[in-house]
Design a protein around this motif. Structure first.
Motif, PDB file in Angstrom:
ATOM      1  N   ILE A  67     -45.921 -52.183 -19.004  1.00 19.88           N
ATOM      2  CA  ILE A  67     -45.000 -52.675 -17.979  1.00 19.88           C
ATOM      3  C   ILE A  67     -45.087 -51.768 -16.754  1.00 19.88           C
ATOM      4  N   GLN A  68     -45.025 -50.480 -17.003  1.00 20.69           N
ATOM      5  CA  GLN A  68     -45.118 -49.502 -15.920  1.00 20.69           C
ATOM      6  C   GLN A  68     -46.576 -49.337 -15.504  1.00 20.69           C
ATOM      7  N   ARG A  69     -46.794 -49.081 -14.246  1.00 19.90           N
ATOM      8  CA  ARG A  69     -48.142 -48.885 -13.721  1.00 19.90           C
ATOM      9  C   ARG A  69     -48.825 -47.707 -14.417  1.00 19.90           C
ATOM     10  N   GLU A  70     -50.060 -47.866 -14.795  1.00 14.99           N
ATOM     11  CA  GLU A  70     -50.802 -46.810 -15.473  1.00 14.99           C
ATOM     12  C   GLU A  70     -51.231 -45.723 -14.495  1.00 14.99           C
ATOM     13  N   GLY A  71     -51.401 -44.513 -15.006  1.00 16.11           N
ATOM     14  CA  GLY A  71     -51.882 -43.402 -14.201  1.00 16.11           C
ATOM     15  C   GLY A  71     -50.805 -42.662 -13.430  1.00 16.11           C
ATOM     16  N   VAL A  72     -49.547 -43.116 -13.542  1.00 22.54           N
ATOM     17  CA  VAL A  72     -48.448 -42.439 -12.864  1.00 22.54           C
ATOM     18  C   VAL A  72     -48.226 -41.091 -13.554  1.00 22.54           C
ATOM     19  N   PRO A  73     -47.956 -40.025 -12.788  1.00 20.59           N
ATOM     20  CA  PRO A  73     -47.733 -38.717 -13.427  1.00 20.59           C
ATOM     21  C   PRO A  73     -46.665 -38.774 -14.511  1.00 20.59           C
TER      22      PRO A  73
END
Length: 112
Positions: free
Chosen positions: A29-35
């Motif tokens: 659901i959440q964007r990948e690669g976010v810290p």
């Protein structure tokens, strides 16, 4: 120290310092690669990609770090052997004047 143990240590330090922090998860659901940890401290935005001593950031994680920096935020890949330098950085941020040049209280008024 595992990555999870180090992450817990970093989050405790940030909380004790009085910063707002949020643990992120890549879950479809959440964007990948976010810290791993997003922080607001004294008006500064900080993204922290936490790694164990032998960890390596992905190309997507590095891309997100670059985009945060381009937007004026602070973003780092943080390894356990850099923790003392990281603490000094965050304490320096905490000691600066509030980074709030916009009167955000104007946004607190309900529409009339």
């Amino acid at each position: 120290m595992t990555e999870k143990q180090f992450e817990t240590k970093v989050r405790k330090f940030l909380t004790d310092l009085g910063c707002w922090e949020l643990k992120t998860w890549s879950n479809g659901i959440q964007r990948e690669g976010v810290p791993d940890i997003l922080v607001c401290c004294k008006g500064y935005f900080v993204g922290i990609e936490v790694k164990a001593a032998n960890g390596k950031p992905s190309a997507l994680q590095l891309w997100n770090i670059e985009k945060i920096r381009e937007a004026g935020g602070i973003a780092v890949v943080l390894y356990p052997n850099q923790f003392d330098e990281f603490k000094a950085l965050m304490q320096s941020i905490k000691s600066r004047p509030l980074n709030a040049h916009i009167n955000q209280n104007l946004l607190d008024k309900k529409g009339k």
